[in-house]
Design a protein around this motif. Structure first.
Motif, PDB file in Angstrom:
ATOM      1  N   PHE A 141      93.985 -15.792  83.795  1.00 38.16           N
ATOM      2  CA  PHE A 141      92.921 -16.430  84.566  1.00 38.16           C
ATOM      3  C   PHE A 141      91.606 -15.767  84.183  1.00 38.16           C
ATOM      4  N   GLY A 142      90.761 -16.501  83.474  1.00 35.62           N
ATOM      5  CA  GLY A 142      89.461 -15.983  83.054  1.00 35.62           C
ATOM      6  C   GLY A 142      88.337 -16.877  83.546  1.00 35.62           C
ATOM      7  N   PHE A 143      87.147 -16.684  82.992  1.00 34.03           N
ATOM      8  CA  PHE A 143      85.981 -17.453  83.415  1.00 34.03           C
ATOM      9  C   PHE A 143      86.152 -18.955  83.224  1.00 34.03           C
ATOM     10  N   PHE A 144      86.918 -19.371  82.214  1.00 34.36           N
ATOM     11  CA  PHE A 144      87.005 -20.791  81.873  1.00 34.36           C
ATOM     12  C   PHE A 144      88.337 -21.408  82.254  1.00 34.36           C
ATOM     13  N   GLY A 145      89.037 -20.798  83.181  1.00 32.54           N
ATOM     14  CA  GLY A 145      90.253 -21.381  83.700  1.00 32.54           C
ATOM     15  C   GLY A 145      91.507 -20.673  83.237  1.00 32.54           C
ATOM     16  N   VAL A 146      92.624 -21.287  83.564  1.00 34.87           N
ATOM     17  CA  VAL A 146      93.933 -20.713  83.264  1.00 34.87           C
ATOM     18  C   VAL A 146      94.276 -20.967  81.800  1.00 34.87           C
ATOM     19  N   ASN A 147      94.593 -19.907  81.095  1.00 40.78           N
ATOM     20  CA  ASN A 147      94.996 -19.957  79.686  1.00 40.78           C
ATOM     21  C   ASN A 147      93.977 -20.662  78.794  1.00 40.78           C
ATOM     22  N   ALA A 148      92.728 -20.637  79.212  1.00 42.53           N
ATOM     23  CA  ALA A 148      91.641 -21.210  78.415  1.00 42.53           C
ATOM     24  C   ALA A 148      91.115 -20.136  77.467  1.00 42.53           C
ATOM     25  N   PRO A 149      90.312 -20.540  76.496  1.00 41.56           N
ATOM     26  CA  PRO A 149      89.729 -19.517  75.618  1.00 41.56           C
ATOM     27  C   PRO A 149      88.944 -18.498  76.443  1.00 41.56           C
ATOM     28  N   SER A 150      88.972 -17.262  75.992  1.00 44.49           N
ATOM     29  CA  SER A 150      88.218 -16.217  76.677  1.00 44.49           C
ATOM     30  C   SER A 150      86.766 -16.259  76.222  1.00 44.49           C
ATOM     31  N   PHE A 151      85.933 -15.476  76.880  1.00 45.73           N
ATOM     32  CA  PHE A 151      84.540 -15.383  76.471  1.00 45.73           C
ATOM     33  C   PHE A 151      84.448 -14.876  75.034  1.00 45.73           C
ATOM     34  N   ALA A 152      85.266 -13.903  74.697  1.00 47.07           N
ATOM     35  CA  ALA A 152      85.258 -13.374  73.325  1.00 47.07           C
ATOM     36  C   ALA A 152      85.647 -14.460  72.323  1.00 47.07           C
ATOM     37  N   ASP A 153      86.643 -15.286  72.667  1.00 44.69           N
ATOM     38  CA  ASP A 153      87.046 -16.389  71.782  1.00 44.69           C
ATOM     39  C   ASP A 153      85.893 -17.362  71.570  1.00 44.69           C
ATOM     40  N   LEU A 154      85.251 -17.757  72.675  1.00 46.83           N
ATOM     41  CA  LEU A 154      84.161 -18.731  72.578  1.00 46.83           C
ATOM     42  C   LEU A 154      83.000 -18.209  71.751  1.00 46.83           C
ATOM     43  N   LEU A 155      82.640 -16.965  71.970  1.00 44.48           N
ATOM     44  CA  LEU A 155      81.500 -16.414  71.264  1.00 44.48           C
ATOM     45  C   LEU A 155      81.818 -16.115  69.802  1.00 44.48           C
ATOM     46  N   GLY A 157      83.400 -18.355  68.168  1.00 49.00           N
ATOM     47  CA  GLY A 157      83.463 -19.691  67.593  1.00 49.00           C
ATOM     48  C   GLY A 157      84.802 -20.374  67.758  1.00 49.00           C
ATOM     49  N   ASP A 158      85.733 -19.776  68.497  1.00 50.28           N
ATOM     50  CA  ASP A 158      87.058 -20.363  68.694  1.00 50.28           C
ATOM     51  C   ASP A 158      87.124 -21.095  70.034  1.00 50.28           C
TER      52      ASP A 158
END
Length: 176
Positions: A141-155, A157-158
């Motif tokens: 459970f992160g900022f973008f929901g359950v099992n969603a990309p993490s902030f590190a993933d998004l930044l 580019g994933d």
């Protein structure tokens, strides 16, 4: 804070004259909190008793006026252009976050909310991993929901284009 005996309080918001839609959203939330029931007043995040005021909007100040004001100051707030007051806020769309992360900005200060690493550390500190119902696997459970990309993933580019927050998160109390 809520209910018939909620305390009355004033909230001054820095929304400008060129942001009428944002002003309207705040006013709609306030009307709903006071008991209005039209479809325009359907957002339930505003506490009853709050009186929002918009001095910049009411005085006709626009983005250009604000920029002009800050250019005449002897210091710079170091907010990247187009990023708003909270550069990497998770309430922005994941596409916008990835774009901001990819754009170099020498004004970003390490260890502040204007630095993507600050947000990565914040999510890492507050995300949680729980066993799924029935056991066996886990869910994050992160900022973008359950099992969603993490902030590190998004930044990195994933996953920025995918997911339920590609265009932005649901309305928050920072007036969006």
């Amino acid at each position: 804070m809520r209910g018939r005996d909620a305390a009355l309080h004033v909230r001054l918001l820095g929304l400008r004259a060129d942001e009428p839609n944002r002003v309207h959203r705040v006013l709609s939330r306030s009307l709903f909190a006071e008991g209005a029931t039209t479809s325009a007043c359907a957002v339930r995040t505003q506490p009853a008793g709050e009186r929002p005021y918009f001095p910049l909007h009411d005085s006709g100040f626009t983005k250009d006026d604000v920029i002009d004001y800050w250019e005449r100051r002897p210091f710079d707030l170091e907010i990247p252009n187009g990023a708003g007051n909270c550069v990497f806020c998770f309430m922005k769309g994941t596409r916008q976050l990835a774009t901001l992360a990819a754009a170099p900005d020498p004004r970003r200060r390490c260890g502040t909310p204007a630095d993507s690493r600050w947000w990565i550390e914040l999510e890492d500190r507050h995300a949680r991993v729980e066993l799924r119902r029935g056991g066996g696997a886990t869910s994050r459970f992160g900022f973008f929901g359950v099992n969603a990309p993490s902030f590190a993933d998004l930044l990195a580019g994933d996953g920025a284009a995918a997911g339920r927050y590609a265009q932005g998160a649901p309305a928050c109390d920072c007036t969006d």
